[in-house]
Design a protein around this motif. Structure first.
Motif, PDB file in Angstrom:
ATOM      1  N   THR A  37       0.840  -1.207   0.000  1.00 35.23           N
ATOM      2  CA  THR A  37       0.000   0.000   0.000  1.00 35.23           C
ATOM      3  C   THR A  37       0.873   1.253   0.000  1.00 35.23           C
ATOM      4  N   ASN A  38       2.038   1.145   0.646  1.00 34.73           N
ATOM      5  CA  ASN A  38       2.947   2.307   0.658  1.00 34.73           C
ATOM      6  C   ASN A  38       3.301   2.748  -0.763  1.00 34.73           C
ATOM      7  N   ILE A  39       3.466   1.778  -1.652  1.00 35.60           N
ATOM      8  CA  ILE A  39       3.819   2.127  -3.048  1.00 35.60           C
ATOM      9  C   ILE A  39       2.651   2.864  -3.710  1.00 35.60           C
ATOM     10  N   LEU A  40       1.432   2.370  -3.504  1.00 33.11           N
ATOM     11  CA  LEU A  40       0.265   3.059  -4.086  1.00 33.11           C
ATOM     12  C   LEU A  40       0.132   4.468  -3.509  1.00 33.11           C
ATOM     13  N   GLU A  41       0.383   4.567  -2.215  1.00 32.66           N
ATOM     14  CA  GLU A  41       0.288   5.868  -1.540  1.00 32.66           C
ATOM     15  C   GLU A  41       1.272   6.858  -2.181  1.00 32.66           C
ATOM     16  N   ALA A  42       2.480   6.378  -2.505  1.00 35.14           N
ATOM     17  CA  ALA A  42       3.493   7.245  -3.126  1.00 35.14           C
ATOM     18  C   ALA A  42       3.044   7.689  -4.524  1.00 35.14           C
ATOM     19  N   ILE A  43       2.466   6.764  -5.294  1.00 37.76           N
ATOM     20  CA  ILE A  43       2.003   7.139  -6.650  1.00 37.76           C
ATOM     21  C   ILE A  43       0.891   8.184  -6.530  1.00 37.76           C
ATOM     22  N   TRP A  44       0.012   7.977  -5.557  1.00 43.67           N
ATOM     23  CA  TRP A  44      -1.118   8.901  -5.357  1.00 43.67           C
ATOM     24  C   TRP A  44      -0.645  10.327  -5.082  1.00 43.67           C
ATOM     25  N   LEU A  45       0.489  10.450  -4.373  1.00 38.44           N
ATOM     26  CA  LEU A  45       1.005  11.793  -4.053  1.00 38.44           C
ATOM     27  C   LEU A  45       1.332  12.586  -5.319  1.00 38.44           C
ATOM     28  N   LEU A  46       1.612  11.869  -6.415  1.00 41.16           N
ATOM     29  CA  LEU A  46       1.956  12.555  -7.673  1.00 41.16           C
ATOM     30  C   LEU A  46       0.794  13.405  -8.192  1.00 41.16           C
ATOM     31  N   CYS A  47      -0.420  13.096  -7.718  1.00 39.17           N
ATOM     32  CA  CYS A  47      -1.598  13.907  -8.106  1.00 39.17           C
ATOM     33  C   CYS A  47      -1.661  15.213  -7.325  1.00 39.17           C
ATOM     34  N   GLY A  48      -0.722  15.411  -6.405  1.00 40.25           N
ATOM     35  CA  GLY A  48      -0.744  16.637  -5.606  1.00 40.25           C
ATOM     36  C   GLY A  48      -1.729  16.570  -4.448  1.00 40.25           C
ATOM     37  N   ALA A  49      -2.243  15.366  -4.206  1.00 43.52           N
ATOM     38  CA  ALA A  49      -3.244  15.203  -3.145  1.00 43.52           C
ATOM     39  C   ALA A  49      -2.581  14.773  -1.841  1.00 43.52           C
ATOM     40  N   LYS A  50      -3.378  14.829  -0.771  1.00 48.08           N
ATOM     41  CA  LYS A  50      -2.886  14.315   0.509  1.00 48.08           C
ATOM     42  C   LYS A  50      -2.986  12.792   0.474  1.00 48.08           C
ATOM     43  N   SER A  51      -2.337  12.137   1.417  1.00 50.19           N
ATOM     44  CA  SER A  51      -2.388  10.672   1.470  1.00 50.19           C
ATOM     45  C   SER A  51      -3.836  10.177   1.525  1.00 50.19           C
ATOM     46  N   PHE A  52      -4.160   9.109   0.777  1.00 53.03           N
ATOM     47  CA  PHE A  52      -5.537   8.590   0.838  1.00 53.03           C
ATOM     48  C   PHE A  52      -5.784   7.845   2.143  1.00 53.03           C
ATOM     49  N   ARG A  53      -4.705   7.656   2.934  1.00 48.18           N
ATOM     50  CA  ARG A  53      -4.899   7.026   4.240  1.00 48.18           C
ATOM     51  C   ARG A  53      -5.031   8.073   5.344  1.00 48.18           C
ATOM     52  N   GLY A  54      -5.095   9.331   4.933  1.00 49.06           N
ATOM     53  CA  GLY A  54      -5.269  10.401   5.927  1.00 49.06           C
ATOM     54  C   GLY A  54      -3.993  10.670   6.711  1.00 49.06           C
ATOM     55  N   ALA A  55      -2.830  10.217   6.191  1.00 53.85           N
ATOM     56  CA  ALA A  55      -1.578  10.399   6.928  1.00 53.85           C
ATOM     57  C   ALA A  55      -1.064  11.825   6.788  1.00 53.85           C
ATOM     58  N   LYS A  56      -0.410  12.282   7.842  1.00 54.21           N
ATOM     59  CA  LYS A  56       0.267  13.582   7.756  1.00 54.21           C
ATOM     60  C   LYS A  56       1.584  13.370   7.009  1.00 54.21           C
ATOM     61  N   ASP A  57       2.108  14.454   6.415  1.00 56.24           N
ATOM     62  CA  ASP A  57       3.336  14.322   5.623  1.00 56.24           C
ATOM     63  C   ASP A  57       4.473  13.669   6.424  1.00 56.24           C
ATOM     64  N   GLY A  58       4.635  14.104   7.687  1.00 52.48           N
ATOM     65  CA  GLY A  58       5.733  13.584   8.515  1.00 52.48           C
ATOM     66  C   GLY A  58       5.688  12.068   8.667  1.00 52.48           C
ATOM     67  N   GLU A  59       4.502  11.502   8.622  1.00 53.59           N
ATOM     68  CA  GLU A  59       4.360  10.051   8.797  1.00 53.59           C
ATOM     69  C   GLU A  59       4.847   9.271   7.574  1.00 53.59           C
ATOM     70  N   LEU A  60       5.043  10.001   6.467  1.00 52.05           N
ATOM     71  CA  LEU A  60       5.478   9.331   5.235  1.00 52.05           C
ATOM     72  C   LEU A  60       6.993   9.132   5.183  1.00 52.05           C
ATOM     73  N   ILE A  61       7.701   9.858   6.058  1.00 50.36           N
ATOM     74  CA  ILE A  61       9.169   9.763   6.066  1.00 50.36           C
ATOM     75  C   ILE A  61       9.586   8.528   6.867  1.00 50.36           C
ATOM     76  N   LYS A  62      10.501   7.765   6.315  1.00 49.03           N
ATOM     77  CA  LYS A  62      10.958   6.535   6.975  1.00 49.03           C
ATOM     78  C   LYS A  62      11.461   6.869   8.386  1.00 49.03           C
ATOM     79  N   PHE A  63      11.090   6.038   9.352  1.00 48.40           N
ATOM     80  CA  PHE A  63      11.510   6.291  10.725  1.00 48.40           C
ATOM     81  C   PHE A  63      13.019   6.489  10.772  1.00 48.40           C
ATOM     82  N   GLY A  64      13.452   7.510  11.492  1.00 44.53           N
ATOM     83  CA  GLY A  64      14.894   7.739  11.667  1.00 44.53           C
ATOM     84  C   GLY A  64      15.518   8.561  10.552  1.00 44.53           C
ATOM     85  N   GLU A  65      14.749   8.871   9.490  1.00 45.20           N
ATOM     86  CA  GLU A  65      15.293   9.662   8.381  1.00 45.20           C
ATOM     87  C   GLU A  65      14.689  11.067   8.414  1.00 45.20           C
ATOM     88  N   LYS A  66      15.299  11.986   7.655  1.00 47.31           N
ATOM     89  CA  LYS A  66      14.823  13.374   7.694  1.00 47.31           C
ATOM     90  C   LYS A  66      13.986  13.740   6.480  1.00 47.31           C
TER      91      LYS A  66
END
Ligand code: ATP
Ligand code: MG
Length: 365
Positions: A37-66
């Motif tokens: 689902t993470n891969i679909l979520e990434a493709i969806w972002l290309l539409c300029g929309a927010k995550s379809f899972r209602g996630a905040k942007d910060g939650e999309l960054i891999k834990f421990g990365e900036k």
């Protein structure tokens, strides 16, 4: 519309991933919690929309990365183009190397529709879920609609604020008149556009649902405005009716402290064989109805932009019998589709296309 390559860096559980998808069906499979689902979520972002899972942007960054990035090459309107998105404290994007601000502007260049299990709420939840679906779908094809919604919301908020104070300040009646006029003005536009969109959507959805159910069931989809107007295509008529309704509900609204009439209370009635899909639909029927709406949404986008949007179908097959699955796979045969599943046997009947096994956020060879 065709996604030619997708490169993810530090996105969710994915450290690094490169996919060069085919133009038809791309099956992303693997066990639970691997990153499908993470891969679909990434493709969806290309539409300029927010995550379809209602996630905040910060939650999309891999834990421990900036920083997370999504880089894509795609072909649209016969042209090869690129989108790159960086997610840090906020989100920035570039289209063909040129800064895209606001990021939502990407929706004019990259179009997709997404179905995920969370979209079942379209059928099972209250009217708000259907209004949100309709409004987002309209905004995707008519960008200025977002501003109309915002203005209506503002006028409504102002009227609600006045409602609370008016008992002690009768001079506020003049203000109320102004806010009702504004809410009626923008509300009339919302009603006209919702009516037009739902009619178009319903035309496609009925045909798709007929196909999914093998003609054994019939779906009916109808805009059900809370303020009943005659001909909804007439903004002038909607305006007059709305204004009357606001005025007529003043006493009740003052005692409740909130506005009880207007398009913020609208619904879309969805019936299967004459019964409310929300109240009486089986799980399979509700799922079929939600999928029919989503595939119909794709057809309306195609009608508007002249290009078939990419379909992102997350776990679409579960709970559907084989006939229903076959119809869906057949319907989307010539689109570029990304479809996730745990059990590859569900889609083995599709011999064409590409397959990607995902494990621990990596592509397995
Ligand atoms: N920001 C993040 N950093 C690292 N890992 C994350 C982050 N966000 C989510 N994850 C992890 O990503 C994993 C995979 O999520 P995803 O939803 O893509 O799974 P899936 O393959 O679709 O599984 P399922 O078949 O259950 O739907 C989850 O285990 C989740 O904990
Ligand atoms: Mg998933």
């Amino acid at each position: 519309m065709k996604l030619d390559s997708l490169q993810l860096t530090n996105f969710r559980n994915i450290k690094e991933l490169l996919i060069e998808p085919c133009g038809e069906i791309n099956i992303i499979y693997g066990e639970n919690a691997q990153g499908k689902t993470n891969i679909l979520e990434a493709i969806w972002l290309l539409c300029g929309a927010k995550s379809f899972r209602g996630a905040k942007d910060g939650e999309l960054i891999k834990f421990g990365e900036k920083k997370a990035s999504v880089n894509a090459a795609f072909t649209s309107q016969g042209r090869e183009q690129t989108i790159s998105i960086d997610i840090e404290s906020g989100r920035t994007a570039a289209l063909n190397g040129v800064d895209m601000s606001p990021v939502s502007g990407l929706s004019e260049s990259f179009q997709a529709v997404v179905f995920s299990p969370s979209h079942l709420t379209l059928i099972t939840d209250g009217p708000q879920a259907r209004r949100r679906f309709t409004d987002q779908a309209i905004a995707q094809i008519i960008p200025r609609y977002s501003a109309v919604l915002r203005e209506y919301g503002r006028a409504l908020k102002q009227r609600n604020a006045v409602l609370k104070d008016i008992r002690w300040h009768s001079e506020l009646f003049d203000m109320m008149e102004v806010f009702e006029d504004r809410a009626s003005h923008y509300g009339a536009k919302i009603m006209r556009l919702r009516d037009k969109y739902i009619k178009k959507l319903a035309g496609y959805a009925v045909e798709i649902y007929d196909g999914i159910s093998g003609m054994s069931e019939h779906i009916a989809i109808k805009y059900s405005p809370q303020t009943v107007c005659g001909d909804l295509s007439s903004e002038k008529e909607n305006y007059i009716k709305l204004k009357e309704s606001f005025k007529g509900s003043r006493d009740e609204d003052i005692s409740n402290g909130t506005t009880s009439v207007g398009p913020h209370r609208d619904d879309i009635a969805i019936d299967i064989n004459g019964l409310s899909a929300r109240m009486y639909g089986s799980q399979g029927q509700q799922r079929s109805a939600a999928i029919a709406l989503k595939l119909a949404e794709a057809s309306v986008i195609k009608e508007s932009f002249g290009e078939q949007p990419i379909a992102l179908l997350d776990d679409v097959m579960s709970e559907l019998d084989e006939n229903r699955q076959d119809y869906i796979l057949n319907h989307i045969k010539n689109w570029q589709v990304f479809i996730t599943c745990c059990d590859l046997s569900q889609v083995l009947r599709m011999s064409d296309g590409s397959r990607y096994k995902i494990s621990g956020g990596r592509l397995e060879n």
